[in-house]
Design a protein around this motif. Structure first.
Motif, PDB file in Angstrom:
ATOM      1  N   MET A  96       0.735  -1.222   0.112  1.00 34.88           N
ATOM      2  CA  MET A  96       0.114   0.000   0.125  1.00 34.88           C
ATOM      3  C   MET A  96       0.632   1.270   0.030  1.00 34.88           C
ATOM      4  O   MET A  96       1.387   1.842   0.864  1.00 34.88           O
ATOM      5  N   VAL A  97       1.105   1.879  -1.324  1.00 34.65           N
ATOM      6  CA  VAL A  97       1.979   2.904  -1.241  1.00 34.65           C
ATOM      7  C   VAL A  97       1.285   4.149  -1.538  1.00 34.65           C
ATOM      8  O   VAL A  97       1.707   5.354  -1.378  1.00 34.65           O
ATOM      9  N   ALA A  98       0.014   4.049  -1.707  1.00 32.23           N
ATOM     10  CA  ALA A  98      -0.886   5.401  -1.930  1.00 32.23           C
ATOM     11  C   ALA A  98      -0.690   6.245  -0.848  1.00 32.23           C
ATOM     12  O   ALA A  98      -0.808   6.041   0.430  1.00 32.23           O
ATOM     13  N   VAL A 100      -2.952   8.170   0.819  1.00 27.33           N
ATOM     14  CA  VAL A 100      -4.661   8.197   0.636  1.00 27.33           C
ATOM     15  C   VAL A 100      -4.825   9.478   1.583  1.00 27.33           C
ATOM     16  O   VAL A 100      -4.435   9.767   2.721  1.00 27.33           O
ATOM     17  N   ASP A 102      -6.829  11.312   4.400  1.00 26.31           N
ATOM     18  CA  ASP A 102      -7.163  10.923   5.491  1.00 26.31           C
ATOM     19  C   ASP A 102      -8.584  11.561   5.697  1.00 26.31           C
ATOM     20  O   ASP A 102      -9.428  10.820   6.575  1.00 26.31           O
ATOM     21  N   PRO A 127     -11.984   5.846   5.016  1.00 24.74           N
ATOM     22  CA  PRO A 127     -11.639   4.448   5.650  1.00 24.74           C
ATOM     23  C   PRO A 127     -10.059   4.316   5.550  1.00 24.74           C
ATOM     24  O   PRO A 127      -9.516   4.949   4.703  1.00 24.74           O
ATOM     25  N   ASP A 128      -9.542   3.645   6.588  1.00 24.21           N
ATOM     26  CA  ASP A 128      -8.000   3.248   6.490  1.00 24.21           C
ATOM     27  C   ASP A 128      -8.032   1.933   5.844  1.00 24.21           C
ATOM     28  O   ASP A 128      -8.235   0.717   6.271  1.00 24.21           O
ATOM     29  N   ILE A 129      -7.426   1.943   4.335  1.00 22.47           N
ATOM     30  CA  ILE A 129      -7.529   0.845   3.427  1.00 22.47           C
ATOM     31  C   ILE A 129      -6.625  -0.328   4.027  1.00 22.47           C
ATOM     32  O   ILE A 129      -6.850  -1.579   4.017  1.00 22.47           O
ATOM     33  N   LEU A 130      -5.265   0.172   4.474  1.00 18.55           N
ATOM     34  CA  LEU A 130      -4.420  -0.642   4.976  1.00 18.55           C
ATOM     35  C   LEU A 130      -4.905  -1.358   6.379  1.00 18.55           C
ATOM     36  O   LEU A 130      -4.671  -2.555   6.406  1.00 18.55           O
ATOM     37  N   GLY A 145       3.122  -1.786   4.307  1.00 23.16           N
ATOM     38  CA  GLY A 145       2.525  -0.435   4.288  1.00 23.16           C
ATOM     39  C   GLY A 145       3.861   0.392   3.979  1.00 23.16           C
ATOM     40  O   GLY A 145       4.874  -0.014   4.171  1.00 23.16           O
ATOM     41  N   PHE A 146       3.502   1.879   3.756  1.00 26.79           N
ATOM     42  CA  PHE A 146       4.241   2.810   3.588  1.00 26.79           C
ATOM     43  C   PHE A 146       4.110   3.766   4.809  1.00 26.79           C
ATOM     44  O   PHE A 146       2.995   3.927   5.403  1.00 26.79           O
ATOM     45  N   ALA A 147       4.955   4.539   5.187  1.00 26.21           N
ATOM     46  CA  ALA A 147       4.906   5.366   6.189  1.00 26.21           C
ATOM     47  C   ALA A 147       5.541   6.702   5.852  1.00 26.21           C
ATOM     48  O   ALA A 147       6.910   6.763   5.634  1.00 26.21           O
ATOM     49  N   ALA A 148       5.052   7.872   5.432  1.00 24.74           N
ATOM     50  CA  ALA A 148       5.809   9.053   5.096  1.00 24.74           C
ATOM     51  C   ALA A 148       5.656   9.925   6.151  1.00 24.74           C
ATOM     52  O   ALA A 148       4.779  10.304   6.907  1.00 24.74           O
ATOM     53  N   LYS A 160       2.690   2.567  13.318  1.00 21.86           N
ATOM     54  CA  LYS A 160       1.820   2.178  12.122  1.00 21.86           C
ATOM     55  C   LYS A 160       1.949   0.627  12.060  1.00 21.86           C
ATOM     56  O   LYS A 160       0.764   0.041  11.750  1.00 21.86           O
ATOM     57  N   LYS A 164      -1.950  -1.038  12.287  1.00 17.85           N
ATOM     58  CA  LYS A 164      -2.520  -1.499  10.887  1.00 17.85           C
ATOM     59  C   LYS A 164      -2.228  -2.814  10.753  1.00 17.85           C
ATOM     60  O   LYS A 164      -2.673  -3.442   9.638  1.00 17.85           O
TER      61      LYS A 164
END
Ligand code: CTP
Ligand code: CA
Length: 217
Positions: A96-98, A100, A102, A127-130, A145-148, A160, A164
Motif C-alpha cells: 500500500m503505497v498510496a 490516501v 485521511d 476508511p483506512d484501507i491498509l 505499508g508505507f509511512a511518510a 503504524k 495496522k
C-alpha cells in the motif's frame, strides 16, 4: 552465447499495489489531496511484474504510464480506492503505497462561488484501507505499508506497523525533496528490526523491495 534466464520468482503470485494520491471533491471543480506523484508505487508494480507476478495496480490520479504487464485500475477518491482493493482480492501480497487522503469533504453539488465567502469545509474520516485489510479475513499473506514521515520516522513507522497489522512498513523520510523526486531514502521496518537502505532512485528501491518480497514468500 545463452542469455541468463530472467528471475521469475514471483510467477503465480498476485500482488496488489496502491499508488498515487486520492482526490476528495469539495465541489464539482475543486478537491483536497495529499502530495504524491505515484512514482514509487508504479516502480514497485513494475518491479513485481518483472519478477513474474500478476500485478493489480490501483492508482489515484497521476500522470504516469502503466508499467508493462500490469493491470491498472484508476480511482479518484479513497472510498473508490477501498472498493477497488476489495474487488482485486484475493492477493498473496499487498503493498500500500498510496498517499490516501485521511479525510473527505462533505462535497457541494454545485460549484461554490467565491463571492459567497470562504466555505467552512466539513471533513469526515476516510476508511483506512491498509488497516482494514490488516484486520480482514482476506488479509494477504504479506502485507506491506508505507509511512511518510517528517520527524521521528522510525517511531511512527513502528507504531503504524502495529496499529495496522502490517508485516512490513517502508518508512519514508519526506522531510527533504522526496516528494515528486526520482530518489528515495527508506527504512524497512519488520518484525525483526529496522534495515536502513541507501538513498537510491525509486526504481532501485522498488527492485530491492520486490526481491525481498520474493525472498519472504
Ligand atoms: N493508508 C491507507 N488508507 C488510509 C490512510 C493510509 O491505506 N486512509 C495506508 C497508506 O497507503 C500507507 C499507510 O497506510 O501504506 C500509512 O499511511 P500514512 O498516511 O503514513 O499514515 P496514517 O495512518 O494515515 O497516519 P498519519 O497520516 O496521521 O501519519
Ligand atoms: Ca495519512
Amino acid at each position: 552465447q545463452a542469455a541468463l534466464a530472467p528471475d521469475q520468482r514471483l510467477s503465480g503470485k498476485h500482488i496488489l499495489v496502491t499508488a498515487g494520491p486520492t482526490h476528495e471533491p469539495i465541489d464539482p471543480v475543486r478537491y483536497v489531496a495529499n502530495r504524491s506523484s505515484g512514482k514509487q508505487g508504479f516502480a514497485i508494480a513494475d518491479a513485481c511484474a518483472q519478477l513474474g507476478a500478476r500485478v493489480t495496480l490501483v492508482s489515484g490520479p497521476v500522470a504516469l504510464p502503466t508499467p508493462a504487464g500490469v493491470t491498472r485500475v484508476d480511482v479518484e477518491t479513497a472510498r473508490e480506492m477501498a472498493d477497488a482493493v476489495g474487488a482485486a482480492l484475493p492477493a498473496d501480497v499487498a503493498v500500500m503505497v498510496a498517499a490516501v487522503a485521511d479525510w473527505r469533504v462533505e462535497a457541494a453539488g454545485q460549484k461554490l462561488k467565491k463571492g459567497a465567502g470562504a466555505p467552512a469545509l466539513s471533513l469526515v474520516p476516510n476508511p483506512d484501507i491498509l488497516a482494514d485489510l490488516g484486520a480482514s479475513p482476506h488479509r494477504p499473506r504479506l502485507l506491506v505499508g508505507f509511512a511518510a514521515e517528517t520527524e521521528r520516522v522510525l517511531d511512527h513507522a513502528a507504531a503504524k506497523r502495529a496499529a495496522k497489522r502490517a508485516d512490513w512498513i517502508v518508512a519514508n523520510d519526506v522531510s527533504g525533496d522526496v516528494m515528486g523526486g526520482e530518489a528515495n531514502t527508506v527504512h524497512l521496518v519488520t518484525e525483526t528490526g529496522v534495515e536502513s537502505w541507501p538513498h537510491a532512485p525509486k526504481a532501485v528501491v522498488a527492485r530491492r523491495l520486490a526481491q525481498r518480497i520474493a525472498d519472504a514468500l
